[in-house]
Design a protein around this motif. Structure first.
Motif, PDB file in Angstrom:
ATOM      1  N   ALA A   1       0.832  -1.200   0.000  1.00 22.83           N
ATOM      2  CA  ALA A   1       0.000   0.000   0.000  1.00 22.83           C
ATOM      3  C   ALA A   1       0.869   1.254   0.000  1.00 22.83           C
ATOM      4  N   GLU A   2       0.292   2.354  -0.410  1.00 19.42           N
ATOM      5  CA  GLU A   2       0.988   3.640  -0.468  1.00 19.42           C
ATOM      6  C   GLU A   2       0.920   4.394   0.856  1.00 19.42           C
ATOM      7  N   ASP A   3       0.330   3.788   1.882  1.00 15.81           N
ATOM      8  CA  ASP A   3       0.160   4.468   3.171  1.00 15.81           C
ATOM      9  C   ASP A   3       1.514   4.818   3.785  1.00 15.81           C
ATOM     10  N   PRO A   4       1.662   6.045   4.277  1.00 17.87           N
ATOM     11  CA  PRO A   4       2.941   6.432   4.891  1.00 17.87           C
ATOM     12  C   PRO A   4       3.125   5.777   6.261  1.00 17.87           C
ATOM     13  N   ALA A   5       4.358   5.590   6.651  1.00 17.22           N
ATOM     14  CA  ALA A   5       4.684   5.029   7.967  1.00 17.22           C
ATOM     15  C   ALA A   5       4.312   6.028   9.058  1.00 17.22           C
ATOM     16  N   ASP A   6       3.840   5.522  10.176  1.00 19.63           N
ATOM     17  CA  ASP A   6       3.461   6.377  11.307  1.00 19.63           C
ATOM     18  C   ASP A   6       4.669   6.897  12.073  1.00 19.63           C
ATOM     19  N   GLN A   7       5.742   6.099  12.101  1.00 17.22           N
ATOM     20  CA  GLN A   7       6.928   6.501  12.862  1.00 17.22           C
ATOM     21  C   GLN A   7       8.177   5.962  12.183  1.00 17.22           C
ATOM     22  N   ASP A   8       9.307   6.511  12.571  1.00 16.55           N
ATOM     23  CA  ASP A   8      10.593   6.070  12.052  1.00 16.55           C
ATOM     24  C   ASP A   8      10.997   4.733  12.662  1.00 16.55           C
ATOM     25  N   ALA A   9      11.708   3.928  11.880  1.00 14.70           N
ATOM     26  CA  ALA A   9      12.366   2.753  12.432  1.00 14.70           C
ATOM     27  C   ALA A   9      13.434   3.237  13.410  1.00 14.70           C
ATOM     28  N   ASP A  10      13.839   2.393  14.339  1.00 16.62           N
ATOM     29  CA  ASP A  10      14.828   2.796  15.345  1.00 16.62           C
ATOM     30  C   ASP A  10      16.117   3.335  14.721  1.00 16.62           C
ATOM     31  N   CYS A  11      16.585   2.693  13.650  1.00 25.04           N
ATOM     32  CA  CYS A  11      17.833   3.149  13.028  1.00 25.04           C
ATOM     33  C   CYS A  11      17.677   4.549  12.435  1.00 25.04           C
ATOM     34  N   VAL A  12      16.506   4.852  11.885  1.00 18.93           N
ATOM     35  CA  VAL A  12      16.240   6.186  11.329  1.00 18.93           C
ATOM     36  C   VAL A  12      16.116   7.205  12.456  1.00 18.93           C
ATOM     37  N   ARG A  13      15.431   6.822  13.520  1.00 16.89           N
ATOM     38  CA  ARG A  13      15.295   7.711  14.680  1.00 16.89           C
ATOM     39  C   ARG A  13      16.669   8.083  15.239  1.00 16.89           C
ATOM     40  N   LEU A  14      17.554   7.115  15.343  1.00 17.86           N
ATOM     41  CA  LEU A  14      18.905   7.389  15.867  1.00 17.86           C
ATOM     42  C   LEU A  14      19.684   8.319  14.938  1.00 17.86           C
ATOM     43  N   LEU A  15      19.531   8.133  13.641  1.00 17.96           N
ATOM     44  CA  LEU A  15      20.185   9.027  12.684  1.00 17.96           C
ATOM     45  C   LEU A  15      19.676  10.458  12.841  1.00 17.96           C
ATOM     46  N   ARG A  16      18.364  10.612  12.947  1.00 21.99           N
ATOM     47  CA  ARG A  16      17.793  11.951  13.126  1.00 21.99           C
ATOM     48  C   ARG A  16      18.296  12.586  14.421  1.00 21.99           C
ATOM     49  N   GLU A  17      18.343  11.795  15.499  1.00 20.52           N
ATOM     50  CA  GLU A  17      18.829  12.311  16.779  1.00 20.52           C
ATOM     51  C   GLU A  17      20.289  12.752  16.694  1.00 20.52           C
ATOM     52  N   ALA A  18      21.050  12.105  15.813  1.00 15.64           N
ATOM     53  CA  ALA A  18      22.452  12.460  15.612  1.00 15.64           C
ATOM     54  C   ALA A  18      22.610  13.644  14.668  1.00 15.64           C
ATOM     55  N   GLY A  19      21.489  14.151  14.113  1.00 19.00           N
ATOM     56  CA  GLY A  19      21.538  15.329  13.262  1.00 19.00           C
ATOM     57  C   GLY A  19      21.500  15.067  11.773  1.00 19.00           C
ATOM     58  N   ALA A  20      21.376  13.798  11.371  1.00 18.33           N
ATOM     59  CA  ALA A  20      21.304  13.478   9.945  1.00 18.33           C
ATOM     60  C   ALA A  20      20.003  14.019   9.356  1.00 18.33           C
ATOM     61  N   ILE A  21      20.032  14.299   8.055  1.00 18.16           N
ATOM     62  CA  ILE A  21      18.855  14.782   7.337  1.00 18.16           C
ATOM     63  C   ILE A  21      18.395  13.673   6.391  1.00 18.16           C
ATOM     64  N   ILE A  22      17.225  13.122   6.653  1.00 17.58           N
ATOM     65  CA  ILE A  22      16.687  12.064   5.796  1.00 17.58           C
ATOM     66  C   ILE A  22      16.091  12.736   4.564  1.00 17.58           C
ATOM     67  N   ILE A  23      16.665  12.448   3.389  1.00 19.18           N
ATOM     68  CA  ILE A  23      16.219  13.131   2.175  1.00 19.18           C
ATOM     69  C   ILE A  23      15.295  12.291   1.312  1.00 19.18           C
ATOM     70  N   GLY A  24      15.121  11.015   1.647  1.00 15.71           N
ATOM     71  CA  GLY A  24      14.192  10.196   0.871  1.00 15.71           C
ATOM     72  C   GLY A  24      14.534   8.730   0.939  1.00 15.71           C
ATOM     73  N   LYS A  25      13.851   7.974   0.082  1.00 16.34           N
ATOM     74  CA  LYS A  25      14.008   6.527   0.031  1.00 16.34           C
ATOM     75  C   LYS A  25      14.828   6.153  -1.199  1.00 16.34           C
ATOM     76  N   THR A  26      15.508   5.002  -1.120  1.00 15.96           N
ATOM     77  CA  THR A  26      16.296   4.500  -2.252  1.00 15.96           C
ATOM     78  C   THR A  26      15.687   3.203  -2.761  1.00 15.96           C
ATOM     79  N   VAL A  27      15.994   2.870  -3.988  1.00 14.95           N
ATOM     80  CA  VAL A  27      15.459   1.674  -4.635  1.00 14.95           C
ATOM     81  C   VAL A  27      15.957   0.418  -3.917  1.00 14.95           C
ATOM     82  N   THR A  28      15.152  -0.637  -3.973  1.00 10.61           N
ATOM     83  CA  THR A  28      15.538  -1.919  -3.388  1.00 10.61           C
ATOM     84  C   THR A  28      14.982  -3.046  -4.237  1.00 10.61           C
ATOM     85  N   THR A  29      15.546  -4.231  -4.076  1.00 12.36           N
ATOM     86  CA  THR A  29      14.948  -5.396  -4.722  1.00 12.36           C
ATOM     87  C   THR A  29      13.606  -5.669  -4.053  1.00 12.36           C
TER      88      THR A  29
END
Length: 94
Positions: free
Chosen positions: A27-55
């Motif tokens: 589904a196209e529904d957006p995630a309600d919250q960040d995964a723990d690894c993303v949350r830690l990156l944000r807390e460290a000051g990283a800027i999440i700019i988007g998603k990348t392709v995957t298999t």
């Protein structure tokens, strides 16, 4: 990591963005919250700019990859090559 732009694989939840897992079945529904690894990156000051392709589901067929600077460059090599050619994310997660 203050100010470092990061692209996150489409297998990982990023609040406000859909997690398609490289499949049209999800589904196209957006995630309600960040995964723990993303949350830690944000807390460290990283800027999440988007998603990348995957298999598909991280296992099956390769997803489409394109280089906006040169659309003729397409293939299986993944977003790492595209990012370097287009001065995209400095870090990739996934």
């Amino acid at each position: 990591m203050w100010g470092v732009p990061v692209g996150v694989k489409d297998l990982i939840d990023v609040a406000g963005l859909p997690r398609r897992c490289g499949s049209s079945l999800r589904a196209e529904d957006p995630a309600d919250q960040d995964a723990d690894c993303v949350r830690l990156l944000r807390e460290a000051g990283a800027i999440i700019i988007g998603k990348t392709v995957t298999t598909e589901f991280g296992y099956f067929k390769r997803g489409p990859t394109r280089n906006p600077a040169n659309p003729a460059l397409r293939g299986w090599w993944g977003i790492e090559f595209v990012s370097l050619k287009t001065r995209g994310p400095v870090a990739l997660l996934g």
